[in-house]
Scaffold this active site. Structure first.
Site, PDB file in Angstrom:
ATOM      1  N   CYS A 175       0.813  -1.223   0.000  1.00  0.00           N
ATOM      2  CA  CYS A 175       0.000   0.000   0.000  1.00  0.00           C
ATOM      3  C   CYS A 175       0.849   1.277   0.000  1.00  0.00           C
ATOM      4  O   CYS A 175       0.338   2.352  -0.284  1.00  0.00           O
ATOM      5  CB  CYS A 175      -0.939   0.000   1.199  1.00  0.00           C
ATOM      6  SG  CYS A 175      -2.013  -1.432   1.235  1.00  0.00           S
ATOM      7  N   HIS A 213      -3.329   7.003   3.258  1.00  0.00           N
ATOM      8  CA  HIS A 213      -3.729   5.747   2.617  1.00  0.00           C
ATOM      9  C   HIS A 213      -5.153   5.415   3.053  1.00  0.00           C
ATOM     10  O   HIS A 213      -5.520   5.549   4.218  1.00  0.00           O
ATOM     11  CB  HIS A 213      -2.772   4.631   3.028  1.00  0.00           C
ATOM     12  CG  HIS A 213      -3.230   3.275   2.593  1.00  0.00           C
ATOM     13  ND1 HIS A 213      -3.626   3.010   1.307  1.00  0.00           N
ATOM     14  CD2 HIS A 213      -3.374   2.110   3.283  1.00  0.00           C
ATOM     15  CE1 HIS A 213      -3.991   1.740   1.210  1.00  0.00           C
ATOM     16  NE2 HIS A 213      -3.853   1.171   2.396  1.00  0.00           N
ATOM     17  N   ASN A 233     -10.147  -0.194  -0.357  1.00  0.00           N
ATOM     18  CA  ASN A 233      -8.694  -0.114  -0.236  1.00  0.00           C
ATOM     19  C   ASN A 233      -8.068  -0.507  -1.574  1.00  0.00           C
ATOM     20  O   ASN A 233      -8.103  -1.679  -1.953  1.00  0.00           O
ATOM     21  CB  ASN A 233      -8.225  -1.057   0.884  1.00  0.00           C
ATOM     22  CG  ASN A 233      -6.718  -1.004   1.108  1.00  0.00           C
ATOM     23  OD1 ASN A 233      -5.981  -0.405   0.315  1.00  0.00           O
ATOM     24  ND2 ASN A 233      -6.270  -1.625   2.181  1.00  0.00           N
TER      25      ASN A 233
END
Ligand code: ACO
Length: 322
Positions: free
Chosen positions: A113, A249, A279
């Site tokens: 990520c 994030h 996500n």
């Protein structure tokens, strides 16, 4: 002194949208559970004929038009992704070929990520060293290819997409600082159990799934996102009052809220897209950046703090003037 500065941004999300109601039909879950535990309402999912490079190309075209640059202007391509088209050649070279970008350095980074933050930090260093005049930096994932659609612990969380940025040299201040970090001791909390040198021959299609200790990941993510924001501010003798927008994030709304609360950042100054995108791993920060710019909240001259956290664990921040 030469800085690197964002010349343009772009994003691409696959057309297919899966809502929480769609998830309810596949696994034992509810819209209410997903919303209250994660904030997620829907996510975009690539079709079988879409590759990560296609998402990159679509986002890159918009970023390049925004910056007013042509393929022949690009002299560096850096892509953060965990879901490349192929193991090799790296996806940046595939994007280069598809876009008609002339020979230049082109590579991808796999830091989960944190992929985009690692990618833009790397491109910043190339530009400040004088090696690069126009970098195409992308965070992109078709992470849903790694999902076990019958695992309710993970299948509700993830989505696909790509966000792109054009980074160019500037005498005006752009990127002020980048901070990257990693701690491999946390590998077992979040990983995918198949790689080239591990289990590849034994694994059949659909045999593997993302392994995640959700609660543990949650706790470390909150602590780390809060502490890296503070590190970036301290390094620049700034306080949160100097920051116009926090762009974290987008893993889970509760992680975003808890980390913002820990540092005292009001949620009105936090760009949030997890509700609509889920996500998207390495794509989440550049997607959120582009959303904030294009809906008019983020304006030229404002100060932005970008930060990410992901499997590894890896993490990083970028403090910049847009
Ligand atoms: N629907 C219904 N119930 C579910 C679902 C679902 N989709 N998923 C899990 N549950 C159940 C669990 O089985 C558990 O049931 P049990 O008590 O009978 O065993 C119960 O819900 C509670 O599970 P918890 O794990 O305690 O729920 P929690 O509130 O921690 O939320 C979540 C889980 C959303 C995964 C959360 O821990 C989280 O977001 N963690 C961060 C993980 C993450 O973001 N990973 C992405 C990659 S890393 C990154 O990007 C930073």
């Amino acid at each position: 002194m030469t800085f690197s500065r964002i010349g343009g941004t772009g994003r691409y999300l696959p057309e297919r949208v899966l809502t929480n109601a769609d998830r309810e039909k596949i696994v034992d879950t509810t819209d209410e559970w997903i919303r209250t535990r994660t904030g997620i309402e829907e996510r975009h999912v690539a079709t079988d004929d879409e590759q990560t490079s296609d998402l990159c190309v679509n986002a890159a075209k918009i970023a390049m038009a925004d910056a007013g640059v042509d393929p022949q202007d690009i002299d560096l391509i850096v892509i953060g992704t965990t879901s490349p088209d192929l193991l090799f050649p790296n996806v940046a070279t595939i994007v280069q070929h598809k876009m008609g970008i002339p020979a230049c350095a082109a590579f991808s980074l796999e830091t989960a990520c944190s992929g985009f933050i690692y990618a833009i930090s790397t491109a910043d260093k190339f530009i400040r060293a004088g090696d690069t005049k126009c970098a195409l930096v992308i965070g992109a994932e078709i992470i849903t290819r790694l999902i076990d659609w019958e695992d309710r612990n993970t299948c509700v969380l993830f989505g696909d997409g790509a966000g792109a940025v054009i980074l160019q040299p500037s005498e005006e201040q752009g990127i002020m600082s980048t901070h990257l970090g990693a701690d491999g001791q946390y590998k077992d909390l979040l990983y995918y159990p198949v790689g080239v040198s591990n289990n590849l021959a034994a694994a059949g299609v659909g045999d593997s799934r993302i392994m995640m200790a959700g609660n543990e990941v949650f706790k470390v993510a909150v602590k780390t996102l809060a502490s890296i924001a503070q590190t970036a501010l301290d390094a620049n003798n700034m306080t949160l009052d100097d920051v116009d927008w926090l762009i974290p994030h987008q893993a889970n709304l509760r992680i975003i809220q808890a980390a913002a609360k820990r540092i005292g950042m009001p949620m009105e100054k936090v760009i949030q897209t997890v509700q609509m995108h889920g996500n998207t791993s390495a794509a989440s920060v550049p997607l959120a950046l582009d959303v904030g710019i294009r809906d008019g909240r983020i304006k030229r001259g404002q100060t932005l703090l970008l930060e990410a956290f992901g499997g590894g664990f890896t993490w990083g921040s970028v403090l910049l003037r847009y």
